[in-house]
Design a protein around this motif. Structure first.
Motif, short mmCIF file in Angstrom:
data_model
loop_
_atom_site.label_atom_id
_atom_site.label_comp_id
_atom_site.label_asym_id
_atom_site.label_seq_id
_atom_site.Cartn_x
_atom_site.Cartn_y
_atom_site.Cartn_z
N LEU A 168 41.71 41.94 45.34
CA LEU A 168 40.43 41.61 44.72
C LEU A 168 40.60 41.66 43.21
O LEU A 168 41.30 42.53 42.68
CB LEU A 168 39.34 42.60 45.14
N ALA A 169 39.95 40.72 42.52
CA ALA A 169 40.00 40.70 41.06
C ALA A 169 38.69 40.16 40.51
O ALA A 169 38.14 39.20 41.05
CB ALA A 169 41.17 39.86 40.56
N ALA A 170 38.20 40.77 39.45
CA ALA A 170 37.06 40.22 38.73
C ALA A 170 37.55 39.14 37.79
O ALA A 170 38.68 39.18 37.29
CB ALA A 170 36.34 41.32 37.95
N ALA A 171 36.71 38.13 37.56
CA ALA A 171 37.12 37.02 36.69
C ALA A 171 35.92 36.43 35.98
O ALA A 171 34.78 36.54 36.46
CB ALA A 171 37.83 35.94 37.52
N LYS A 172 36.20 35.78 34.85
CA LYS A 172 35.20 35.00 34.15
C LYS A 172 35.50 33.53 34.38
O LYS A 172 36.63 33.07 34.14
CB LYS A 172 35.20 35.31 32.65
N MET A 173 34.52 32.79 34.86
CA MET A 173 34.72 31.39 35.18
C MET A 173 34.59 30.50 33.93
O MET A 173 34.03 30.93 32.92
CB MET A 173 33.69 30.96 36.23
N PRO A 174 35.11 29.28 33.97
CA PRO A 174 35.05 28.40 32.79
C PRO A 174 33.64 28.14 32.30
O PRO A 174 33.42 27.91 31.10
CB PRO A 174 35.70 27.10 33.29
N GLU A 175 32.65 28.18 33.19
CA GLU A 175 31.26 27.93 32.79
C GLU A 175 30.62 29.15 32.14
O GLU A 175 29.48 29.09 31.68
CB GLU A 175 30.43 27.52 34.01
N GLY A 176 31.34 30.27 32.12
CA GLY A 176 30.82 31.47 31.49
C GLY A 176 30.23 32.47 32.45
O GLY A 176 29.85 33.57 32.03
N ASP A 177 30.14 32.15 33.74
CA ASP A 177 29.63 33.10 34.72
C ASP A 177 30.78 33.97 35.23
O ASP A 177 31.95 33.72 34.96
CB ASP A 177 28.93 32.38 35.87
N TYR A 178 30.43 35.01 35.99
CA TYR A 178 31.41 35.98 36.44
C TYR A 178 31.49 35.99 37.96
O TYR A 178 30.51 35.67 38.66
CB TYR A 178 31.04 37.38 35.92
N ALA A 179 32.67 36.40 38.47
CA ALA A 179 32.87 36.35 39.91
C ALA A 179 33.83 37.44 40.35
O ALA A 179 34.63 37.96 39.56
CB ALA A 179 33.42 34.98 40.33
N LEU A 180 33.74 37.79 41.63
CA LEU A 180 34.73 38.61 42.30
C LEU A 180 35.54 37.68 43.18
O LEU A 180 34.99 36.94 44.01
CB LEU A 180 34.06 39.70 43.16
N VAL A 181 36.87 37.70 43.01
CA VAL A 181 37.74 36.73 43.68
C VAL A 181 38.65 37.46 44.67
O VAL A 181 39.24 38.50 44.34
CB VAL A 181 38.60 35.97 42.65
N ASN A 233 40.67 43.01 33.89
CA ASN A 233 41.74 43.99 33.70
C ASN A 233 42.53 44.37 34.95
O ASN A 233 43.69 44.77 34.83
CB ASN A 233 41.15 45.28 33.10
N HIS A 234 41.95 44.27 36.14
CA HIS A 234 42.59 44.93 37.27
C HIS A 234 42.73 44.02 38.50
O HIS A 234 41.92 43.11 38.72
CB HIS A 234 41.83 46.20 37.65
N LEU A 235 43.77 44.32 39.27
CA LEU A 235 44.06 43.64 40.52
C LEU A 235 44.09 44.73 41.59
O LEU A 235 45.01 45.56 41.61
CB LEU A 235 45.40 42.90 40.43
N VAL A 236 43.09 44.72 42.47
CA VAL A 236 42.93 45.79 43.46
C VAL A 236 43.58 45.36 44.77
O VAL A 236 43.24 44.33 45.35
CB VAL A 236 41.44 46.10 43.69
N ARG A 237 44.52 46.15 45.24
CA ARG A 237 45.24 45.84 46.46
C ARG A 237 44.45 46.33 47.67
O ARG A 237 43.94 47.45 47.69
CB ARG A 237 46.62 46.51 46.45
N LEU A 238 44.33 45.49 48.70
CA LEU A 238 43.69 45.86 49.95
C LEU A 238 44.74 46.35 50.93
O LEU A 238 45.82 45.77 51.03
CB LEU A 238 42.95 44.67 50.55
N ALA A 239 44.42 47.39 51.68
CA ALA A 239 45.33 47.92 52.68
C ALA A 239 44.52 48.66 53.72
O ALA A 239 43.35 48.98 53.51
CB ALA A 239 46.38 48.85 52.04
#
Length: 362
Positions: free
Chosen positions: A31-44, A353-359
């Motif tokens: 899982l990673a948080a990100a800022k999209m090109p349009e300026g909105d935010y997402a969890l990916v 900032n972070h990349l969360v590993r699922l396990a």
């Protein structure tokens, strides 16, 4: 705080409601948080080879996420000194709960679940008293807060659960903060970072401090190996001069080991380690630096320097199929083992900032 009777009632009610598992949402590995090109935010949600599985909207910029150990549910935290977090059903995208910090508190962008997934632990700041706190929330009943305990330090950042145990570890950065000051660090001369271990009930098991000459080396982020070895990334807030170490290793009951890169490469990190991770087999440990434009790698047992990967605006870091997986503010997901990129996938937007590993057992 909720009552014990209410807590038990929540457990019973939750058992009757089926929830999607991670397999139901495409079995993402990260899982990673990100800022999209349009300026909105997402969890990916991302696969082990960097492909996007899902993208879910966030109300504002995210920092890190805590992933439920079994059901497809994640808590996305605002950056310090944010006062909100959202619990997202990663199948439907529905916000199942919103966590608001109590009056006089703010979050630090990180949290961890109990081994059975029934409790969520969050690092928080009681800024009136200038002390760190761990909030305890009931994940079976709307994430209502049921308890709290002090972190034995100031500025607690990341909290993690030791693999296969009910022991929690907190990196107390030693830096005061306040919502009115935004992300400005306060009271730097009084810094006293530490690494603190607790039972889930809040009993203090061990507190480890750095030597006095490193009191301005803020302990921020954590990585845990299966055998109990803890790696912690630091950020230097002291005077210019000999570059301070930015990576520490600790095992309960032992002394801290501090690692630095050889020659001028330590100074190139600009006093900032953004994330830390062990490789998938646990043999290597790495830290990343966005201002330094690189990730540095050591042998986790001997402390021997292995090498570095130069990569613009790299920060998110986790174990990956080839050793490590990293994300960047330019939208790349990268696999690497040492000094060379082994594969990369470009995405629209900028990863945070972070990349969360699922396990199965986080």
């Amino acid at each position: 705080m909720a009552t014990r009777r209410g807590f038990l009632a929540g457990l019973a009610a939750a058992a009757l409601v089926p929830r999607p598992t991670w397999a139901d949402v495409g079995s993402p590995d990260f899982l990673a948080a990100a800022k999209m090109p349009e300026g909105d935010y997402a969890l990916v949600g991302l696969t082990r080879d960097g492909r996007e599985v899902f993208r879910l909207p966030l109300p504002d910029r995210g920092h890190a996420a805590a992933a439920h150990p079994s059901r497809a549910e994640a808590v996305a935290f605002a950056r310090r000194p944010g006062t909100f977090a959202v619990v997202i059903d990663c199948q439907s995208g529905e916000v199942r709960a919103r966590l608001d910090a109590a009056e006089g508190r703010h979050f630090y962008g990180h949290g961890a679940y109990s081994r059975d997934g029934r409790l969520l632990f969050t690092t928080e700041n009681d800024y009136g008293a200038n002390r760190g706190m761990v909030g305890v929330r009931d994940a079976t009943a709307g994430y209502v807060q049921i308890d709290e305990f002090p972190t034995m330090g100031v500025g607690p950042h990341e909290i993690a659960r030791m693999p296969g145990t009910d022991i929690l570890v907190v990196g107390n950065g030693g830096i005061a903060s306040h919502p009115d000051a935004g992300d400005v660090d306060l009271d730097i001369p009084a810094m006293k970072p530490n690494l603190a271990y607790f039972s889930e009930a809040g009993s203090v098991l061990e507190v480890v401090e750095l030597e006095p000459g490193l009191r301005r080396d803020s302990i921020r982020h954590l990585a845990l190996r299966e055998d109990g070895l803890v790696a912690f990334a630091m950020q230097w807030h002291g005077d210019e001069g000999e570059p301070a170490p930015l990576l520490g290793l600790h095992r309960r009951g032992e002394d801290v080991r501090l690692l630095s890169a050889p020659g001028p490469m330590q100074a190139e990190m600009d006093g900032y380690a953004g994330s830390v991770a062990f490789s998938r087999d646990g043999s290597r440990v790495a830290i990343s630096s966005p201002p330094g434009g690189q990730a540095q790698v050591w042998n986790a047992d001997s402390g021997e320097w292995i090498g570095r990967l130069r990569l613009r605006d790299v920060c998110g870091l986790s174990a990956g199929p080839d050793g490590f997986t990293a994300t960047t503010g330019t939208g790349l997901v990268v696999g690497f083992g040492g000094e060379a990129v082994l594969w990369d996938v470009a995405h629209q937007g900028a990863f945070d900032n972070h990349l969360v590993r699922l396990a199965a057992d986080l």
